[in-house]
Structures are given as structure tokens and as C-alpha cells.
Design a protein around this motif. Structure first.
Motif, short mmCIF file in Angstrom:
data_model
loop_
_atom_site.label_atom_id
_atom_site.label_comp_id
_atom_site.label_asym_id
_atom_site.label_seq_id
_atom_site.Cartn_x
_atom_site.Cartn_y
_atom_site.Cartn_z
N ARG A 163 -36.96 48.93 -5.21
CA ARG A 163 -37.03 50.33 -5.54
C ARG A 163 -37.11 51.39 -4.59
O ARG A 163 -38.33 51.90 -4.67
CB ARG A 163 -37.89 50.35 -6.79
N GLY A 164 -36.26 51.40 -3.61
CA GLY A 164 -36.32 52.36 -2.72
C GLY A 164 -34.89 52.31 -2.04
O GLY A 164 -34.08 51.77 -2.53
N PRO A 165 -34.65 53.55 -1.25
CA PRO A 165 -33.37 53.60 -0.56
C PRO A 165 -32.76 52.38 0.21
O PRO A 165 -33.82 51.62 0.61
CB PRO A 165 -33.38 54.56 0.14
N THR A 166 -31.42 51.92 -0.07
CA THR A 166 -30.83 50.69 0.69
C THR A 166 -30.75 50.96 2.04
O THR A 166 -30.94 52.18 2.60
CB THR A 166 -29.51 50.39 -0.02
N PHE A 167 -30.88 49.91 2.96
CA PHE A 167 -30.52 50.13 4.18
C PHE A 167 -29.20 51.00 4.49
O PHE A 167 -29.21 51.94 5.33
CB PHE A 167 -30.41 48.86 4.88
N GLU A 168 -28.12 50.88 3.79
CA GLU A 168 -27.01 51.56 4.11
C GLU A 168 -27.26 53.22 3.83
O GLU A 168 -26.63 54.06 4.25
CB GLU A 168 -25.62 51.26 3.34
N GLU A 169 -28.11 53.39 2.63
CA GLU A 169 -28.25 54.87 2.29
C GLU A 169 -29.07 55.45 3.20
O GLU A 169 -28.99 56.61 3.54
CB GLU A 169 -29.03 54.68 0.82
N GLN A 170 -29.91 54.80 3.91
CA GLN A 170 -30.89 55.32 4.94
C GLN A 170 -30.26 55.12 6.15
O GLN A 170 -30.99 55.63 7.37
CB GLN A 170 -32.32 54.49 4.96
N ARG A 171 -29.13 54.48 6.50
CA ARG A 171 -28.75 54.39 7.98
C ARG A 171 -28.61 55.58 8.69
O ARG A 171 -29.18 55.58 9.97
CB ARG A 171 -27.34 53.37 7.72
N GLU A 172 -27.97 56.64 8.11
CA GLU A 172 -27.87 57.88 9.03
C GLU A 172 -29.16 58.53 9.40
O GLU A 172 -28.98 58.92 10.59
CB GLU A 172 -26.72 58.64 8.22
N GLN A 173 -29.82 58.53 8.54
CA GLN A 173 -31.19 59.23 8.80
C GLN A 173 -31.91 58.44 9.80
O GLN A 173 -32.69 58.88 10.72
CB GLN A 173 -31.87 59.68 7.48
N LEU A 174 -32.06 57.13 9.72
CA LEU A 174 -32.71 55.95 10.54
C LEU A 174 -32.07 56.21 11.85
O LEU A 174 -32.88 56.26 12.68
CB LEU A 174 -32.56 54.61 10.10
N GLN A 175 -30.68 56.04 12.04
CA GLN A 175 -30.22 56.24 13.19
C GLN A 175 -30.57 57.54 14.06
O GLN A 175 -30.94 57.61 15.24
CB GLN A 175 -28.68 56.31 13.26
N ARG A 176 -30.84 58.79 13.37
CA ARG A 176 -31.12 60.06 13.86
C ARG A 176 -32.69 59.93 14.40
O ARG A 176 -33.01 60.35 15.53
CB ARG A 176 -30.98 61.03 12.76
N ASP A 177 -33.31 59.34 13.39
CA ASP A 177 -34.80 59.01 13.78
C ASP A 177 -34.88 58.45 15.10
O ASP A 177 -35.50 58.65 15.97
CB ASP A 177 -35.75 58.71 12.77
N VAL A 178 -34.31 57.54 15.11
CA VAL A 178 -34.44 56.25 16.21
C VAL A 178 -33.99 56.88 17.37
O VAL A 178 -34.47 56.80 18.47
CB VAL A 178 -33.89 54.90 16.11
N ALA A 179 -32.75 57.63 17.35
CA ALA A 179 -32.16 58.19 18.55
C ALA A 179 -33.17 59.26 18.99
O ALA A 179 -33.34 59.43 20.33
CB ALA A 179 -30.93 58.77 18.01
N LEU A 180 -33.71 60.08 18.28
CA LEU A 180 -34.51 61.12 18.52
C LEU A 180 -35.84 60.69 19.47
O LEU A 180 -36.18 61.06 20.26
CB LEU A 180 -35.05 61.95 17.41
N ARG A 181 -36.27 59.72 18.78
CA ARG A 181 -37.51 58.95 19.41
C ARG A 181 -37.22 58.26 20.96
O ARG A 181 -37.94 58.32 21.77
CB ARG A 181 -37.97 57.75 18.67
#
Length: 606
Positions: free
Chosen positions: A357-375
């Protein structure tokens, strides 16, 4: 001073100075340099010697933005407004303190305890609610108390000023009578089609208008800027991110998300030994691997008969529902995964996660990619910023700095001091820096400007042109239009006066009047507001007579014939409202007068 520092930056003397600066920063922090090089750079204004810090302005701006009442695109204007408000608040606070308006700590405590915003469900003051509410609004208890103290002082001052002014009953009655008054009138609007004489603009007319209005045709001082920008977000967009890293971050972010699980449970003890139960559970896991469905396998093997009849479904669970051991197995799986055989609480389990009951990996992929890249690029961003600081300080241009760091050198169009610019040049403080003495007059690179947490900018003036009066030939078309409009308006004025003279002498019967009957000051009418306002300034006509007046409009002239004035009906609710509004406006006028006086006599630097 700045040039001498730059020129000597490679000398032994400079190295000694820099060594002292580094030691001071290490021992006492960057604030230790303020005494050497001037005032605190975070001070954006001072009022009679009392500073207003950048953090105060930003805090008020963020509170306003968080409230949702101000759109983000108005942040620049909001920042200027907030600084003006802080200056006014500082002036009023100083005036209140000089006048002996004080608020004790006991008064503050009583007011805070009595505020319903800080009460719990039982209606009592709650320190936990107090802290949470303050944190959500961006306050600490200390900062809230100080701001509340200032607010109370200011309210006392405003109330004192308001109560010192009043209106007599006769004045209130006169105001009410004027407010409910109604007027009936006729009007006709004369425009360009009503002028009998063609407009003829001569060269002398052009020159006279140009000479009398030269301020309209001055081109202000302008600069063309070069600038380089380091943008953390742009760097992140160019950063490659490993897929496994993204999935690890997704699992970490969603490891506590509620999930729907199914299980197969094989118990031991009594008639079944632990070894037998483990072997039976392994057989069930092998059946699933060979292609049997989880639901069919649960029905065949699970000792939890209630869930087995539902395919092993246990419903949606939260972390902690079945204990730590079960959580370790269930919350380590992704949606659709099936665990190996695990031993939990006297039984062997096979667990399947059927829904998270949370966002799927594909739904979060773009934000995750942005967060990891920023880090990942954070260190490189900081290195580039430091490189930019070091290189731009002593460089005689920006191209070499851009080439050395691998940045793009951008160029602007011509910009005036009060222009907002475009893109990053519209950010607060950028144009101020561009027109500072160091950059504009001395020709240095600017200091590194911190636009926000992700962007750093350095600019220099590539080209400058002084304020100048544009020649008549260059603005001839604009001058011609202005002169023609003035002449046209003058002709219409003359037409209007001629018509009024005719009306007063003989009365004109061939006018296509527009009528407006029983219009009040509050009427919702299609009559232009300028005409309504001017009509209510006209004297009351004699019985059976009319009063005439010409009313200037943005394009044209109106002739108004006021025919009658009536008292209108009494509306107690409206008159009470108008009376209250008049009192408020009078109080605001008194307060504004005080503020204007305080500003005119204050030492304000910004």
C-alpha cells in the motif's frame, strides 16, 4: 580595497593575511571576519541602528508561501514587501518602547495559555500541542514569545491612536445621508468620431512636446551581462544512476508501508516433530517453484485452515502486527515475492506479499532517480562552487573561469537597473549586484551569488551604456501619437464645453442621451465609474433644472446632466457598516500618518 586585495592575492603579505583569516574562522567562525570587512552580510537593512537580518525576511517569506495565500511566482515581490513590513514593525516597536508600552512575561504567559490553538481535546493548555503548532508554523517558543510581545505592543499603540480620534453624532448622520443619497442623470460620451476638426501635428508641436516631456524619452543606464551558473539540479539530470541503487532506496523508503500478505503455515509439536514440519514446508515451497499456485498450495499444506480457504490471505498488515520475526520476513519482500521457508513462533511459514500500500517502484522511479543523483553529485557540486569562488575572485574575465570549470558562459540583452531580467537574472539580489560599484564601476566579477540551495551565480558587466536622452527621430512615432492624442482630447474638451453652453442657453433636443436613474454610490451599474464619481461631486440642481459638467475619460470626454437628487431609503445595516468603515479608515489614516512621520525621521538603510 577589493582590487588591492586581488592584486596582492599572490604576495607573501596576502598569504599571511589569509592565514590569519583561516585561523580566525577556525577558532571563532565566519562571524569573526565581519569586524574586519564590514557589517554582517546577512544584514539586509537597519532601522535606527537596529539590524534586520536576511533570515528574518526569508522566514516571513516561507511562512507566507506555506500558508498558500501567495503563489510561488510572486516570491520576488513578496520578499520586498516583507522587508518593508519588517521595517515598519521595527519603527512601531521602537516608538512603542520609547513611549513606555511594555508587555510583561506574566502577561505573555497568560495570553499563550489562553489561546485555544494550544489547547488539547479537554480544553486545557498543552505544552505538546504548543510545541507542535509552533514547529509547524516555523517558530521556536522563544521567537514566538518575542513576536507575540511585539504584536501586543503594536496593538496597544494602534488602539490608543484609534481611540484618540472620534466623530460627532452629527458627522455620522451627515455621512449616512450622503451614503444613501441617490442621483438621476443623463450622459453622452464624445470620442474621436465627434471631433469636427482633423488633428494636425506640426513639427513645432512635436518638438515642444518632446522638450517638455524629456523624462519619458530617456533611456536609463543599461548593462549587458555575462554570467556563469552552477546548478545542482542540472548536474543531477546528467548523472547516471545504477538501477540496483534505485531499488534499494525504494525498498528503504517503503519498508514500513502497509502490505497485504498471504501465508502457508506448517506447525510442529504434539503429533508432528519439528523436522517433519520443516520437510512438509519445504515440499510446499517446491510445489510453488514447480508451478502450483500459492492459493492451491496453501489449501493443501497450511494448518491455518481459515486463511487457507482464502488462498492463505491474512489481509493488510502494518509493521508490528505479527511481531518482529514476521516483520523481518514480510517487510523485506517486494510485491509478488514469495519468501523461503522461515521459522516463526513454533511453526514454519511461507509468506507472499500480494500488494504494497504505497507507490510502486515505477511510480517512484523518477523521484528516486532525482534524489539519488542529487546525493551522488553533492560533493562535486560543492567542489565546483569552491572552484568558482577561487577562480572568479581574481580573474579579469568570466570566459576563462567558465572554460576552466567546464561551464557555459551566458550573455544577457541590455538591462536597466530596475529591470527584472529573465531566468536567473530575475532572482532577488542579482540586478542589485550587477549595478553595485564593484561590478558596474570597477568592472570586477561579482561575488558568488547564492540563488537558492541548488544554484550559484557569478556575473560581470560585459558592456555598459550611460543613461541618455533618445533623439527625437528615434522616438518620433511615440511623440506623434502622444501629441495627436492630446490634441484630440483638447478638441473633445472644446466640443463638450460648446455642448454644455448650448444646453444651458437653449437646451439641446437632438442628443442621444444615456439615462441612469436612482444611482447610489454602491450601485452595481454599467455607467463608467469615473462618471458616477464625478456626478456625486456635482452640486444639487434646482427643482426642474439640470446641472451640467464635462468629465474627462481615458479616451474621450463625457457630458453629464444631473437632473435630480433624492435622499434614498434608510438601510440601518448598511449605515452601521459604513460608519464602522469610516472609523476604521480614520484610525488607519492616523496610524499611516504616524508611520510616514517615523519613516521620514528614521535612519533607514537597506
Amino acid at each position: 580595497m577589493l582590487q588591492s586585495i586581488r592584486d596582492g592575492s599572490r604576495s607573501w603579505g596576502a598569504k599571511i593575511i589569509i592565514g590569519v583569516m583561516v585561523a580566525a574562522m577556525a577558532l571563532f567562525g565566519v562571524e569573526s571576519l565581519f569586524g574586519l570587512f564590514g557589517s554582517d552580510p546577512d544584514e539586509v537593512a537597519s532601522v535606527n541602528g537596529q539590524p534586520i537580518m536576511r533570515q528574518q525576511v526569508e522566514l516571513e517569506v516561507q511562512r507566507a508561501l506555506r500558508s498558500g495565500q501567495v503563489p510561488p511566482e510572486q516570491e520576488r515581490a513578496l520578499r520586498s514587501d516583507m522587508l518593508d513590513q519588517l521595517i515598519t514593525t521595527q519603527l512601531l516597536s521602537q516608538y512603542a518602547e520609547d513611549g513606555g508600552f511594555t508587555v510583561s512575561d506574566d502577561q505573555l504567559d497568560q495570553m499563550i495559555v489562553g489561546l485555544p490553538e494550544f489547547h488539547d481535546q479537554d480544553g486545557r493548555f498543552s505544552s505538546e500541542v504548543f510545541r507542535n503548532r509552533l514547529a509547524g508554523a516555523g517558530y521556536t517558543p522563544v521567537s514566538f514569545r518575542e513576536e507575540l510581545r511585539v504584536d501586543i505592543q503594536r496593538q496597544h499603540l494602534q488602539q490608543g491612536l484609534a481611540f484618540s480620534d472620534f466623530s460627532l453624532p452629527s458627522e455620522q448622520e451627515r455621512l449616512a445621508a450622503l451614503q444613501r443619497q441617490q442621483r438621476s442623470f443623463r450622459y453622452v460620451i464624445l470620442d474621436s468620431t465627434d471631433a469636427d476638426v482633423d488633428v494636425n501635428v506640426s513639427e513645432e508641436d512635436l518638438q515642444a512636446y518632446y522638450d517638455a516631456n524629456q523624462e519619458r524619452f530617456e533611456r536609463p543606464e543599461q548593462v549587458r551581462l555575462e554570467y556563469v551558473l552552477i546548478d545542482r539540479q542540472t548536474m543531477a539530470e546528467e548523472q547516471d544512476v545504477d538501477e540496483d541503487v534505485l531499488r534499494d532506496m525504494w525498498r528503504e523508503q517503503n519498508r514500513d508501508a502497509d502490505r497485504r500478505v498471504s501465508h502457508i503455515m506448517v506447525t510442529f509439536g504434539g503429533d508432528r516433530s519439528r523436522e517433519e514440519a520443516q520437510a512438509l514446508a519445504e515440499s510446499a515451497r517446491e510445489a510453488i517453484e514447480e508451478g502450483d499456485s500459492f492459493a492451491d498450495t496453501a489449501l493443501r499444506y497450511s494448518d491455518d485452515t481459515a486463511s487457507a480457504e482464502e488462498g492463505g490471505d491474512l489481509g493488510v498488515i502494518s509493521r508490528g502486527f505479527f511481531g518482529d520475526a514476521f516483520d523481518d520476513a514480510a517487510f523485506g519482500l517486494e510485491e509478488g515475492d514469495i519468501s523461503q521457508v522461515v521459522e516463526l513462533d513454533g511453526a514454519f511459514h511461507i509468506i507472499q506479499v500480494t500488494d504494497i500500500r504505497g507507490p510502486t517502484f515505477e511510480e517512484q522511479r523518477e523521484q528516486l532517480q532525482r534524489d539519488v543523483a542529487l546525493r551522488d553529485i553533492d560533493g562535486e557540486f560543492n567542489r565546483q562552487v569552491q572552484h568558482l569562488i577561487d577562480e572568479s575572485f581574481a580573474a579579469d574575465d568570466l570566459q576563462s573561469v567558465a572554460d576552466d570549470i567546464g561551464l557555459t558562459l551566458h550573455e544577457s540583452d541590455w538591462l536597466a537597473r530596475n529591470d527584472e531580467g529573465e531566468g536567473v537574472l530575475s532572482e532577488p539580489g542579482v540586478m542589485t549586484e550587477a549595478f553595485s560599484d564593484d561590478v558596474l564601476v570597477e568592472g570586477y566579477n561579482s561575488e558568488v551569488i547564492e540563488l537558492d540551495q541548488d544554484r550559484r551565480l557569478v556575473l560581470r558587466v560585459a558592456e555598459r551604456r550611460e543613461a541618455t536622452l533618445l533623439p527625437l527621430d528615434e522616438v518620433r512615432e511615440e511623440v506623434e501619437m502622444s501629441v495627436a492624442a492630446l490634441q484630440q482630447q483638447e478638441l473633445l474638451r472644446e466640443e463638450a464645453q460648446a455642448l454644455i453652453a448650448e444646453l444651458r442657453n437653449n437646451g439641446a433636443s437632438d442628443i442621444d442621451w444615456l439615462e441612469a436613474n436612482n444611482v447610489s454610490r454602491q450601485s452595481d451599474t454599467t455607467v463608467p465609474q469615473l462618471i458616477v464619481q464625478e456626478t456625486f461631486r456635482m452640486p444639487r440642481p434646482e427643482e426642474g433644472e439640470s446641472v451640467y459638467r464635462a468629465v474627462e475619460l481615458p479616451q474621450g470626454v463625457a457630458v453629464v446632466a444631473l437632473d435630480s437628487v433624492s435622499d434614498g431609503e434608510v438601510d440601518e445595516q448598511l449605515e452601521t457598516f459604513v460608519s464602522q468603515m469610516a472609523e476604521q479608515l480614520r484610525a488607519q489614516s492616523v496610524l499611516q500618518g504616524l508611520i510616514d512621520d517615523l519613516r521620514s525621521n528614521a535612519d533607514i538603510e537597506r
